[in-house]
Motif scaffolding. Structure first.
Motif, PDB file in Angstrom:
ATOM      1  N   PHE A   2      23.175   6.497 -11.844  1.00 43.32           N
ATOM      2  CA  PHE A   2      23.877   7.158 -10.734  1.00 43.32           C
ATOM      3  C   PHE A   2      23.128   8.415 -10.304  1.00 43.32           C
ATOM      4  O   PHE A   2      23.013   8.719  -9.109  1.00 43.32           O
ATOM      5  N   SER A   3      22.603   9.122 -11.281  1.00 49.58           N
ATOM      6  CA  SER A   3      21.846  10.338 -11.000  1.00 49.58           C
ATOM      7  C   SER A   3      20.610  10.033 -10.143  1.00 49.58           C
ATOM      8  O   SER A   3      20.270  10.784  -9.219  1.00 49.58           O
ATOM      9  N   THR A   4      19.957   8.907 -10.451  1.00 48.51           N
ATOM     10  CA  THR A   4      18.804   8.474  -9.656  1.00 48.51           C
ATOM     11  C   THR A   4      19.209   8.266  -8.201  1.00 48.51           C
ATOM     12  O   THR A   4      18.460   8.598  -7.278  1.00 48.51           O
ATOM     13  N   ILE A   5      20.400   7.722  -8.016  1.00 50.13           N
ATOM     14  CA  ILE A   5      20.864   7.472  -6.653  1.00 50.13           C
ATOM     15  C   ILE A   5      21.045   8.775  -5.889  1.00 50.13           C
ATOM     16  O   ILE A   5      20.673   8.888  -4.722  1.00 50.13           O
ATOM     17  N   ARG A   6      21.589   9.764  -6.592  1.00 48.51           N
ATOM     18  CA  ARG A   6      21.738  11.069  -5.924  1.00 48.51           C
ATOM     19  C   ARG A   6      20.365  11.591  -5.479  1.00 48.51           C
ATOM     20  O   ARG A   6      20.203  12.056  -4.349  1.00 48.51           O
ATOM     21  N   SER A   7      19.362  11.486  -6.357  1.00 44.32           N
ATOM     22  CA  SER A   7      18.009  11.960  -5.997  1.00 44.32           C
ATOM     23  C   SER A   7      17.468  11.198  -4.794  1.00 44.32           C
ATOM     24  O   SER A   7      16.868  11.780  -3.897  1.00 44.32           O
ATOM     25  N   GLN A   8      17.681   9.881  -4.793  1.00 43.76           N
ATOM     26  CA  GLN A   8      17.163   9.079  -3.677  1.00 43.76           C
ATOM     27  C   GLN A   8      17.852   9.421  -2.367  1.00 43.76           C
ATOM     28  O   GLN A   8      17.212   9.443  -1.316  1.00 43.76           O
ATOM     29  N   LEU A   9      19.158   9.708  -2.442  1.00 44.26           N
ATOM     30  CA  LEU A   9      19.905  10.041  -1.220  1.00 44.26           C
ATOM     31  C   LEU A   9      19.389  11.334  -0.593  1.00 44.26           C
ATOM     32  O   LEU A   9      19.537  11.549   0.610  1.00 44.26           O
ATOM     33  N   MET A  10      18.765  12.181  -1.418  1.00 48.26           N
ATOM     34  CA  MET A  10      18.266  13.456  -0.902  1.00 48.26           C
ATOM     35  C   MET A  10      17.148  13.254   0.120  1.00 48.26           C
ATOM     36  O   MET A  10      16.830  14.165   0.877  1.00 48.26           O
ATOM     37  N   ARG A  11      16.571  12.050   0.149  1.00 49.54           N
ATOM     38  CA  ARG A  11      15.581  11.758   1.193  1.00 49.54           C
ATOM     39  C   ARG A  11      16.245  11.533   2.550  1.00 49.54           C
ATOM     40  O   ARG A  11      15.600  11.615   3.583  1.00 49.54           O
ATOM     41  N   GLN A  12      17.521  11.191   2.505  1.00 50.04           N
ATOM     42  CA  GLN A  12      18.214  10.843   3.747  1.00 50.04           C
ATOM     43  C   GLN A  12      19.258  11.860   4.172  1.00 50.04           C
ATOM     44  O   GLN A  12      19.573  11.961   5.355  1.00 50.04           O
ATOM     45  N   LEU A  13      19.851  12.551   3.187  1.00 52.88           N
ATOM     46  CA  LEU A  13      20.978  13.432   3.472  1.00 52.88           C
ATOM     47  C   LEU A  13      20.719  14.821   2.910  1.00 52.88           C
ATOM     48  O   LEU A  13      19.916  14.980   1.984  1.00 52.88           O
TER      49      LEU A  13
END
Ligand SMILES: *[C@@H]1O[C@H](CO)[C@@H](O)[C@H](O)[C@H]1NC(C)=O
Ligand SMILES: *[C@@H]1O[C@H](CO)[C@@H](O)[C@H](O)[C@H]1NC(C)=O
Ligand SMILES: *[C@@H]1O[C@H](CO)[C@@H](O)[C@H](O)[C@H]1NC(C)=O
Ligand SMILES: *[C@@H]1O[C@H](CO)[C@@H](O)[C@H](O)[C@H]1NC(C)=O
Ligand SMILES: *[C@@H]1O[C@H](CO)[C@@H](O)[C@H](O)[C@H]1NC(C)=O
Ligand SMILES: *[C@@H]1O[C@H](CO)[C@@H](O)[C@H](O)[C@H]1NC(C)=O
Ligand SMILES: *[C@@H]1O[C@H](CO)[C@@H](O)[C@H](O)[C@H]1NC(C)=O
Ligand SMILES: *[C@@H]1O[C@H](CO)[C@@H](O)[C@H](O)[C@H]1NC(C)=O
Length: 368
Positions: free
Chosen positions: A145-156
């Motif tokens: 889940f933490s990885t997902i938060r990091s990835q979302l930082m590219r978009q949001l």
């Protein structure tokens, strides 16, 4: 216990909606933007299909026989599991898809899929529980889940991510496998050892939930541990066919400690809200008065083989009962679709002790 599940009989007509095989999410606006699910086989919707080991899979018949198109998805059920019903109550079609089935975890995917399910059968709260080739520990689920938060930082922006997560529902259903593992390794543990174990277990759970809070989770729907001493597997180990009291006691002790931990977390972490949904209270009520909700078989699994159909899992060559609606348990360890449906309704809309200190409806309807 004063409170019974009889109130469900009144709510039942609303529920027929959910029995339609091709249920599609209705007109009602979903109460949350997304659901993120963590936990064990009570919540897994197919992550284990992608694991190399074969010790905790359910992606073959007769599993899924009552799922739309009789599809075995990896759920340990003849149809939906309890998490699916909770997701339906908040306005979705069923649980979001398994994390390991997703090609990408972009914002578009999260919006389209209404969240992600990280749960993995056989896993536990402790890293030592479960076969790492067959199941994903909660530590790893939280890391994913933490990885997902990091990835979302590219978009949001951080603020946008915080807003999305704080409005979302974080569901967690775990602990049973840890108790089974402790029990099988410490048959004759004394009171001190049991207390120590429960304390270690709840402290570790607290760590996981605190990490989810740090990553942006605010609304937590926690499912407690069912009376695992009364599942067909446990009964098959008791010569008289009664429940294994030690397992039920450990589950009760864990659930008691869980209430204290959640109360503490919510008073120390700003903005954290929670509800504990009690699968323990729901299943105990059904087992003690099965007829009230139309069940007549509380001991024998619908699918399996041997004594109580509990000597093997639900495999393609196992015995399958014709009257699945009347069975509390689907296989040696897991409830049927019918049981899960009552669980979902009781926890979503019911009073204490089925959900406390508030029910899931109140949790998701609460403004941020
Ligand atoms: C992932 O991508 C493949 C190929 O592009 C596609 O067939 C599959 O349906 C996708 N899976 C999901 C869950 O979107
Ligand atoms: C990710 O998958 C979603 C849905 O399957 C798709 O709409 C989106 O374009 C994909 N994004 C990337 C970056 O591949
Ligand atoms: C997991 O799989 C690997 C590779 O097959 C194997 O070497 C290892 O012993 C397995 N671990 C367990 C706990 O079964
Ligand atoms: C999930 O997390 C585990 C542990 O960090 C990692 O090994 C695994 O690769 C992650 N899975 C994906 C698909 O990112
Ligand atoms: C419980 O068992 C442990 C380890 O076997 C032992 O050290 C301890 O004294 C026992 N406690 C009681 C209260 O019997
Ligand atoms: C087995 O079940 C009986 C009730 O039939 C119960 O009294 C007994 O305590 C159970 N045994 C264990 C080891 O839990
Ligand atoms: C449960 O009820 C159904 C429907 O009345 C019946 O067909 C079945 O034989 C009953 N099973 C038991 C174990 O009584
Ligand atoms: C089903 O088949 C498997 C593999 O062929 C076998 O190991 C298992 O014992 C069988 N189970 C039953 C219930 O017959």
């Amino acid at each position: 216990m004063a409170a019974t599940l009889h109130f469900l009989l009144i709510l039942l007509p609303c529920l027929s909606l959910f029995l339609a095989p091709a249920f599609s999410s209705g007109e009602a606006e979903p109460k949350v933007p997304a659901v993120f699910v963590f936990g064990d086989s009570t919540a897994d919707v197919g992550n284990n299909n992608y694991m190399p080991g074969n010790n905790a899979k359910a992606n073959f018949p007769h599993n899924g026989i009552d799922f739309p198109f009789s599809r075995p998805t990896g759920r340990f059920s003849n149809g939906y599991n309890g998490i699916d019903f909770l997701a339906m109550h908040v306005g979705f079609k069923r649980s979001p898809p398994p994390f390991l089935s997703l090609n990408n975890t972009s914002h578009e995917t999260i919006k389209a899929k209404k969240g992600i399910n990280f749960a993995s059968g056989g896993g536990g709260i402790l890293d030592s529980t479960g076969d790492p080739n067959s199941s994903i520990s909660m530590t790893k689920q939280v890391q994913n889940f933490s990885t997902i938060r990091s990835q979302l930082m590219r978009q949001l922006t951080n603020q946008q991510i915080d807003k999305l997560f704080s409005k979302s529902l974080f569901l967690s259903s775990s602990g049973g496998n840890d108790i089974f593992a402790f029990f099988s390794q410490n048959k004759f543990s004394n009171v001190t050892e049991k207390k120590q174990f429960i304390s270690t277990l709840t402290m570790k759970y607290e760590d996981h939930l605190k990490k989810l809070y740090d990553l942006g989770g605010r609304k937590f729907g926690i499912v407690d541990v069912p009376p695992i001493g009364c599942c067909p597997y446990s009964r098959s180990l008791n010569g008289t066919g009664g429940c294994l009291e030690t397992l039920n006691e450990l589950a009760r002790e864990f659930n008691r400690a869980l209430k204290i931990v959640m109360n503490k977390l919510s008073s120390t972490l700003a903005g954290m809200k929670y509800s504990i949904g009690s699968s323990n209270a729901v299943i105990m009520n059904i087992v003690n008065d099965p007829g009230a909700l139309g069940f007549n078989e509380t001991k024998t699994a619908c699918c399996g083989s041997g004594k109580f159909n509990a000597e093997s899992g639900c495999t393609p060559n196992a015995t399958l009962c014709p009257d699945r609606r009347y069975h509390v348990f689907w296989d040696l360890l897991h409830p049927t679709h019918a049981t899960a449906k009552f669980f979902g309704l009781a926890v979503y809309s019911g009073p204490e002790p089925f959900a406390s200190p508030i029910n899931f409806k109140k949790l998701v309807e609460d403004g941020n």
